[in-house]
Enzyme design. Structure first.
Site: not given
Length: 530
Positions: A47, A145, A190-191, A336
């Site tokens: 990103q 990621h 990641n997640e 979040y």
């Protein structure tokens, strides 16, 4: 002391805050950051870096996604690959004590094979890690990621295959050997719960086998096993010399019951166990949550008439790896927002579920999301709920690896609401640590600067505390009001109370926040003296 607190509360009301009422924070506006708690912000390689095919980097899964699915690409992104020193100087200015980033698998091992490293890619991350440490921050590294080499994804059928697991373990081994002497904190994937539920939905758009919803738990199973193998590898091969820690990562939307009724309490627990527990429970406790086993088996056999459950059983060899105790030194959660949940008594009630849940929703037909899912700058319960659920279930130290406020109003640099969100989150985190003796290693705001977001691109849902003008040739960086908030946090090691400002006053929020900080900086200095 009581008089000074009252003065601060009154000052907060009359310095551009438009009638915000004092709450419990006014009783004690000085929330000190505990010694040893690391504070920073995060980025991911895909990103932020850009340079998508520069210096030997191969096309990643994320590159292909943005080329084929989204309206914008990450070919250049924020050009962090060439401007990392400038970006980390901002983090240093904030007095951050840690920096979270990910290593691009496709940059260091373009073919996915650990036997064929890309030296220019390796050299970049060595320089990045050195710059982080030279700026007084502890590196916190995510291995994957969402950006594995596309050629590897295409060849192996991704996380549905044994070969992907084996390649990832070899990749992790390479990272430990190459960078481990300089890195104390690692997370593997990641997640993974979000990845396994969301990314397969996009597979058909980029020429991959889309599979079906039945592959969700196979993907999770393989990520769990790959993580456990990497964790055991580190302990056996590298820990004695490097003394680092390896954690497991999950996306979490902490669910709480809409009412105190038994049905709603069950609904909240079911949501948390299915979405987050399905990933973390095997890593810590060695098997799927019993509730997840029951509902997935029931639907597999009774509703879908399958011959075997969609939830794989761990083999004897895999169970042997679990017998040595938790396969994580800490739990990293990305938080979040949360949800209020209720039990759905009417099967025809078609209240929508978030697309990120993907095929998980089919195993939660009785869950109704009453509210939540947005970004509430005044929600003091979000961080507490996330920490307590994680701590009570797993009893391992916690890392808040992502916590951020998505700007859907396009306020740009005048983001006092984001400052209020992080103020609320950090103050709640510290109080929960102290009241319940919850060990927290670090907190990372998402993100250091505005980056490409999956459903929002570069402008529709930004999270950064530094604005980037993606319309300018120079990709100009401009600190936001939330940057100034974090500068106060880093400078004073305290978290000031920032009330949420109504959206109608967004144009005046810059002066409002500066007014707050003008009051709170000397107040926080006074806090250090008491």
């Amino acid at each position: 002391m009581g008089f000074l607190r009252a003065v601060v509360c009154v000052s907060l009301l009359f310095n551009g805050l438009h009638g915000a009422a004092p709450n419990s924070d006014c009783v004690d506006p000085c929330v000190k950051i505990p010694d040893g708690l690391l504070i920073g912000a995060g980025l991911s390689a895909s990103q932020s870096e850009g340079a998508w095919d520069t210096d030997g980097k191969a096309e990643s899964l994320m590159d292909r996604m943005t080329h084929k699915v989204f309206n914008e690409t990450i070919d250049v992104a924020a050009d962090h690959y060439h401007r990392f020193k400038e970006d980390l100087a901002y983090a240093k200015e904030l007095n951050f004590t840690s920096h979270r980033f990910s290593i691009s698998w496709s940059r260091v091992l373009p073919s996915g094979d650990a036997a064929n490293p890309n030296e220019k890619g390796v050299d970049f991350y060595k320089k990045l890690i050195k710059e982080i440490k030279d700026n007084g921050m502890e590196p916190f590294v995510t291995m994957l990621h969402f950006d594995q080499p596309f050629s590897l994804e295409n060849k192996t059928n991704g996380w549905n295959s044994q070969e992907m697991m084996d390649k990832f373990v070899a990749y992790a081994d390479f990272l430990f050997k190459t960078f481990g002497s300089e890195v104390k904190y690692w997370t593997t994937i990641n997640e993974g719960n979000m990845y396994c539920s969301y990314f397969p939905q996009l597979a058909s758009f980029i020429g991959l086998n889309p599979g079906d919803g039945n592959q969700l738990y196979r993907c999770l199973h393989n990520m769990v096993v790959a993580h456990v193998r990497v964790y055991r590898l580190y302990k056996e091969k590298y820990f004695e010399e490097q003394k680092g820690q390896v954690g497991a990562s999950a996306l979490m939307w902490p669910a709480t019951p809409a009412t105190s009724s038994y049905d709603d309490v069950v609904a909240a627990d079911l949501f948390n166990q299915v979405y987050t527990g399905a990933l973390l429970n095997p890593i810590v406790h060695g098997d799927w949550p019993p509730l997840v086993r029951y509902i997935v088996d029931k639907r597999s056999f009774e509703d879908l008439k399958l011959n075997e459950s969609r939830l794989p059983r761990f083999t004897d060899e895999e169970k042997e790896m679990f017998r040595d105790g938790p396969a994580a030194d800490f739990i990293a959660v990305n938080v979040y927002s949360g949800y209020k949940t209720a039990w759905r008594h009417n099967a025809s009630d078609g209240s929508p579920m978030p697309s990120l849940l993907g095929p998980f929703t089919a195993d939660m037909p009785n869950i109704k999301l009453i509210s939540g899912g947005g970004f509430d700058a005044s929600d003091e319960n979000l961080m507490r709920d996330a920490l307590l659920w994680t701590w009570f279930n797993y009893q391992l130290p916690i890392v808040i690896s992502e916590n951020g406020f998505g700007d859907t109003k396009h306020v740009g640099v005048n983001d006092i609401e984001r400052a209020a969100y992080h103020s609320t989150a950090l103050r709640s985190l510290i109080r929960t640590m102290q009241e319940y003796n919850v060990p927290v290693i670090s907190y990372y705001a998402w993100a250091l600067f505005d980056v490409f977001e999956f459903s929002g691109g570069y402008k529709d849902r930004t999270f950064g505390i530094i604005h980037i003008d993606y319309q300018s040739v120079n990709l100009t960086r401009t600190p936001k009001d939330s940057f100034r908030f974090f500068k106060t946090v880093g400078t004073t090691r305290t978290v000031p109370f920032v009330p949420r400002t109504p959206s109608s006053t967004a144009q005046s929020t810059g002066p409002a926040l500066l007014s707050i900080l003008a009051i709170l900086v000397p107040w926080q200095a006074w806090c250090h003296q008491i």
